[in-house]
Design a protein around this motif. Structure first.
Motif, PDB file in Angstrom:
ATOM      1  N   GLY A  10       0.819  -1.203   0.000  1.00 42.23           N
ATOM      2  CA  GLY A  10       0.000   0.000   0.000  1.00 42.23           C
ATOM      3  C   GLY A  10       0.845   1.240   0.000  1.00 42.23           C
ATOM      4  O   GLY A  10       2.075   1.196   0.168  1.00 42.23           O
ATOM      5  N   ARG A  11       0.203   2.349  -0.204  1.00 38.19           N
ATOM      6  CA  ARG A  11       0.906   3.625  -0.217  1.00 38.19           C
ATOM      7  C   ARG A  11       0.828   4.271   1.154  1.00 38.19           C
ATOM      8  O   ARG A  11      -0.118   4.070   1.898  1.00 38.19           O
ATOM      9  CB  ARG A  11       0.310   4.573  -1.274  1.00 38.19           C
ATOM     10  CG  ARG A  11       0.494   4.075  -2.694  1.00 38.19           C
ATOM     11  CD  ARG A  11       0.119   5.137  -3.710  1.00 38.19           C
ATOM     12  NE  ARG A  11       0.336   4.657  -5.069  1.00 38.19           N
ATOM     13  CZ  ARG A  11       1.494   4.721  -5.695  1.00 38.19           C
ATOM     14  NH1 ARG A  11       2.534   5.256  -5.081  1.00 38.19           N
ATOM     15  NH2 ARG A  11       1.615   4.281  -6.931  1.00 38.19           N
ATOM     16  N   ALA A  12       1.855   5.054   1.454  1.00 41.95           N
ATOM     17  CA  ALA A  12       1.882   5.782   2.727  1.00 41.95           C
ATOM     18  C   ALA A  12       0.770   6.798   2.749  1.00 41.95           C
ATOM     19  O   ALA A  12       0.393   7.365   1.718  1.00 41.95           O
ATOM     20  CB  ALA A  12       3.230   6.467   2.924  1.00 41.95           C
ATOM     21  N   GLU A  14       3.802   7.191  -1.273  1.00 47.94           N
ATOM     22  CA  GLU A  14       4.791   6.255  -1.769  1.00 47.94           C
ATOM     23  C   GLU A  14       4.491   4.879  -1.213  1.00 47.94           C
ATOM     24  O   GLU A  14       3.797   4.724  -0.203  1.00 47.94           O
ATOM     25  CB  GLU A  14       6.200   6.692  -1.388  1.00 47.94           C
ATOM     26  CG  GLU A  14       6.397   6.889   0.101  1.00 47.94           C
ATOM     27  CD  GLU A  14       7.765   7.453   0.417  1.00 47.94           C
ATOM     28  OE1 GLU A  14       8.049   7.612   1.620  1.00 47.94           O
ATOM     29  OE2 GLU A  14       8.536   7.740  -0.509  1.00 47.94           O
ATOM     30  N   LEU A  15       5.017   3.861  -1.904  1.00 53.26           N
ATOM     31  CA  LEU A  15       4.810   2.491  -1.473  1.00 53.26           C
ATOM     32  C   LEU A  15       5.682   2.197  -0.262  1.00 53.26           C
ATOM     33  O   LEU A  15       6.874   2.508  -0.260  1.00 53.26           O
ATOM     34  CB  LEU A  15       5.159   1.528  -2.607  1.00 53.26           C
ATOM     35  CG  LEU A  15       4.330   1.654  -3.897  1.00 53.26           C
ATOM     36  CD1 LEU A  15       4.847   0.674  -4.937  1.00 53.26           C
ATOM     37  CD2 LEU A  15       2.862   1.395  -3.636  1.00 53.26           C
ATOM     38  N   LEU A  16       5.088   1.573   0.737  1.00 52.37           N
ATOM     39  CA  LEU A  16       5.831   1.202   1.943  1.00 52.37           C
ATOM     40  C   LEU A  16       5.662  -0.291   2.187  1.00 52.37           C
ATOM     41  O   LEU A  16       4.572  -0.830   2.056  1.00 52.37           O
ATOM     42  CB  LEU A  16       5.329   1.974   3.167  1.00 52.37           C
ATOM     43  CG  LEU A  16       5.594   3.479   3.222  1.00 52.37           C
ATOM     44  CD1 LEU A  16       5.083   4.047   4.528  1.00 52.37           C
ATOM     45  CD2 LEU A  16       7.076   3.766   3.077  1.00 52.37           C
ATOM     46  N   ALA A  75      15.592  -7.590  -2.861  1.00 56.89           N
ATOM     47  CA  ALA A  75      14.436  -8.138  -3.558  1.00 56.89           C
ATOM     48  C   ALA A  75      13.370  -8.494  -2.543  1.00 56.89           C
ATOM     49  O   ALA A  75      13.600  -8.483  -1.324  1.00 56.89           O
ATOM     50  CB  ALA A  75      14.840  -9.370  -4.373  1.00 56.89           C
ATOM     51  N   VAL A  76      12.188  -8.819  -3.064  1.00 55.91           N
ATOM     52  CA  VAL A  76      11.081  -9.301  -2.241  1.00 55.91           C
ATOM     53  C   VAL A  76      10.438 -10.478  -2.964  1.00 55.91           C
ATOM     54  O   VAL A  76      10.615 -10.663  -4.178  1.00 55.91           O
ATOM     55  CB  VAL A  76      10.029  -8.201  -1.984  1.00 55.91           C
ATOM     56  CG1 VAL A  76      10.629  -7.040  -1.217  1.00 55.91           C
ATOM     57  CG2 VAL A  76       9.425  -7.708  -3.299  1.00 55.91           C
ATOM     58  N   PHE A  77       9.700 -11.296  -2.227  1.00 54.97           N
ATOM     59  CA  PHE A  77       8.946 -12.389  -2.818  1.00 54.97           C
ATOM     60  C   PHE A  77       7.504 -11.925  -3.029  1.00 54.97           C
ATOM     61  O   PHE A  77       6.811 -11.564  -2.074  1.00 54.97           O
ATOM     62  CB  PHE A  77       8.984 -13.621  -1.920  1.00 54.97           C
ATOM     63  CG  PHE A  77      10.267 -14.396  -2.025  1.00 54.97           C
ATOM     64  CD1 PHE A  77      10.469 -15.266  -3.096  1.00 54.97           C
ATOM     65  CD2 PHE A  77      11.263 -14.244  -1.077  1.00 54.97           C
ATOM     66  CE1 PHE A  77      11.649 -15.987  -3.200  1.00 54.97           C
ATOM     67  CE2 PHE A  77      12.445 -14.958  -1.175  1.00 54.97           C
ATOM     68  CZ  PHE A  77      12.655 -15.825  -2.245  1.00 54.97           C
ATOM     69  N   VAL A  78       7.083 -11.951  -4.306  1.00 56.23           N
ATOM     70  CA  VAL A  78       5.732 -11.545  -4.679  1.00 56.23           C
ATOM     71  C   VAL A  78       4.888 -12.797  -4.853  1.00 56.23           C
ATOM     72  O   VAL A  78       5.328 -13.784  -5.469  1.00 56.23           O
ATOM     73  CB  VAL A  78       5.739 -10.709  -5.972  1.00 56.23           C
ATOM     74  CG1 VAL A  78       4.312 -10.272  -6.328  1.00 56.23           C
ATOM     75  CG2 VAL A  78       6.644  -9.499  -5.805  1.00 56.23           C
ATOM     76  N   LEU A  79       3.688 -12.791  -4.328  1.00 58.89           N
ATOM     77  CA  LEU A  79       2.801 -13.946  -4.401  1.00 58.89           C
ATOM     78  C   LEU A  79       2.090 -13.970  -5.754  1.00 58.89           C
ATOM     79  O   LEU A  79       1.475 -12.977  -6.170  1.00 58.89           O
ATOM     80  CB  LEU A  79       1.774 -13.885  -3.264  1.00 58.89           C
ATOM     81  CG  LEU A  79       1.249 -15.234  -2.771  1.00 58.89           C
ATOM     82  CD1 LEU A  79       2.371 -16.039  -2.136  1.00 58.89           C
ATOM     83  CD2 LEU A  79       0.130 -15.020  -1.776  1.00 58.89           C
ATOM     84  N   GLU A  80       2.198 -15.131  -6.463  1.00 55.62           N
ATOM     85  CA  GLU A  80       1.524 -15.336  -7.739  1.00 55.62           C
ATOM     86  C   GLU A  80       0.765 -16.659  -7.697  1.00 55.62           C
ATOM     87  O   GLU A  80       1.004 -17.498  -6.827  1.00 55.62           O
ATOM     88  CB  GLU A  80       2.525 -15.323  -8.900  1.00 55.62           C
ATOM     89  CG  GLU A  80       3.250 -13.996  -9.077  1.00 55.62           C
ATOM     90  CD  GLU A  80       4.203 -14.023 -10.259  1.00 55.62           C
ATOM     91  OE1 GLU A  80       4.310 -15.091 -10.907  1.00 55.62           O
ATOM     92  OE2 GLU A  80       4.845 -12.982 -10.531  1.00 55.62           O
ATOM     93  N   GLY A 136      -1.169  -2.836  -4.310  1.00 53.74           N
ATOM     94  CA  GLY A 136      -2.136  -3.915  -4.412  1.00 53.74           C
ATOM     95  C   GLY A 136      -1.518  -5.287  -4.538  1.00 53.74           C
ATOM     96  O   GLY A 136      -2.212  -6.292  -4.332  1.00 53.74           O
ATOM     97  N   GLU A 137      -0.230  -5.377  -4.905  1.00 57.49           N
ATOM     98  CA  GLU A 137       0.424  -6.681  -4.972  1.00 57.49           C
ATOM     99  C   GLU A 137       0.646  -7.229  -3.567  1.00 57.49           C
ATOM    100  O   GLU A 137       0.822  -6.472  -2.617  1.00 57.49           O
ATOM    101  CB  GLU A 137       1.750  -6.579  -5.716  1.00 57.49           C
ATOM    102  CG  GLU A 137       1.594  -6.325  -7.205  1.00 57.49           C
ATOM    103  CD  GLU A 137       2.931  -6.358  -7.932  1.00 57.49           C
ATOM    104  OE1 GLU A 137       3.075  -7.133  -8.877  1.00 57.49           O
ATOM    105  OE2 GLU A 137       3.831  -5.590  -7.527  1.00 57.49           O
TER     106      GLU A 137
END
Length: 375
Positions: A39-41, A298-300, A317-322, A354-355
């Motif tokens: 989400g955004r700040a 901004e995205l936090l 990096a981050v792990f994104v759920l798919e 939203g991811e």
């Protein structure tokens, strides 16, 4: 017959072993993770902080001299009985809280007074000798050298008398220091002595605080500092009084950031005449925009979601759920980060609002690994 049965048993055991050997190993269960939506700040007006309520003034009272604790002041409690003054009791400015045994200091004062009396007698005698010598010199019976000697003796006796007088004052001050008095009107936060214990010089005996006004100190990052100004009204809420706001004003803004946390300390002073706000309570507040320009959203993401990139050891990096075949999998994605803000950090590139990303268990995953999302 028995031999035939044994043979059949051996054949059955061999066949079962072959059957087990042909079975593929059971797949490993998916790794359990927790996820969060990116989400955004919020805007400046939505910035929330928590802090601890502190007294306006707190003083730690220590004995200047050492000795055995002879007495601790007794006060009357709510049950009508008296008890030794303790945490939570109210005190007045100038009120005696405790005292040390005075015997040693009374003796030192008596010795100093006796020495002063002796020095005064010597001073008076030296003055008499000087006056007598002055008359004899005027009558040309004594020589000027004798007058100089008398003058020297008089001045030396006067100096000794001054030293003795200072020692009397020092002994009297030490005697007064055996009594510990409150420098303000407030409440006792802590008592660290008991009757009969040996207190060394500098031993902290009481902590007292003035709580007719309290203060709340919280840290503000530099991105939100333009929304803070001295004298601005600021509401504070507490868990002890849900639904009620306590109005205060911003009374101090630190001129420089803390070198470790990189935030600026901001203090809010709140009137507390009814003594409802107690030191140690947890307070929460939201900074008011006050008509200032809102920060760019901004995205936090949480710091726990960050892992090292497999492509570049200096990147993150981050792990994104798919979804794959209807089941969740974790995909590693490189991101560009900004400056951290406490336990969260902004993402400049690599993610979209939203991811869903893995925030717990990310360090245990590999790219494309199936996962099980737990609440």
């Amino acid at each position: 017959m028995r031999t035939s049965l044994q043979a059949l048993a051996l054949v059955g055991w061999a066949l079962s072993g072959l059957a087990c050997g042909n079975h593929a190993p059971a797949p490993a269960p998916p790794t359990a993770v927790r996820v969060s939506t990116v989400g955004r700040a919020g805007t400046i007006a939505d910035a929330r902080f928590s802090a601890e309520i502190q007294p306006a003034t707190r003083v730690d009272l220590a004995f200047k001299v050492g000795g055995y604790v002879e007495s601790i002041t007794r006060v009357r409690g709510v049950d009508g009985q008296t008890h030794l003054i303790q945490e939570g009791d109210e005190v007045r400015e100038g009120m005696e809280l405790a005292s040390l045994r005075k015997t040693d200091y009374l003796q030192k004062l008596a010795e100093a007074q006796a020495a002063l009396a002796q020095a005064r007698a010597a001073e008076e005698q030296a003055q008499i000798n000087f006056d007598r010598t002055s008359k004899l010199v005027a009558a040309q019976v004594s020589t000027p050298a004798q007058l100089d000697s008398a003058r020297t003796q008089r001045d030396s006796a006067a100096g000794a008398s001054n030293v003795a007088r200072a020692r009397v004052q020092e002994a009297r001050t030490a005697l007064d220091d055996t009594q510990l008095r409150s420098p303000l009107t407030g409440v006792v936060l802590k008592r660290a002595i008991e009757v009969g214990m040996l207190a060394a010089p500098g031993t902290i005996a009481f902590s007292v605080a003035e709580t007719r006004s309290v203060r709340v100190v919280f840290g503000v990052p530099d991105t939100l500092l333009p929304s803070v100004r001295l004298g601005a009204p600021q509401a504070v809420i507490t868990q002890a009084f849900p639904g009620q706001e306590f109005e205060g004003r911003i009374s101090r803004i630190a001129p420089s950031a803390d070198p470790k946390s990189r935030v600026f300390a901001v203090e809010v002073s709140i009137p507390n005449a009814d003594q409802r706000l107690k030191p140690g309570m947890v307070a929460a507040l939201s900074l008011r925009g006050g008509g200032t320009r809102q920060a760019e959203p901004e995205l936090l993401i949480p710091l726990s979601a960050i892992v090292r990139s497999t492509k570049n050891p200096n990147a993150f990096a981050v792990f994104v759920l798919e979804e794959k075949d209807g089941k969740p999998v974790a995909r590693l994605r490189d991101v560009t980060l900004g400056e951290y803000l406490g336990n969260v950090i902004p993402v400049k590139q690599g993610l979209k609002a939203g991811e869903r990303i893995v925030v717990t268990g990310a360090s245990l995953l590999s790219d494309g690994e199936p996962v099980e999302v737990i609440p």
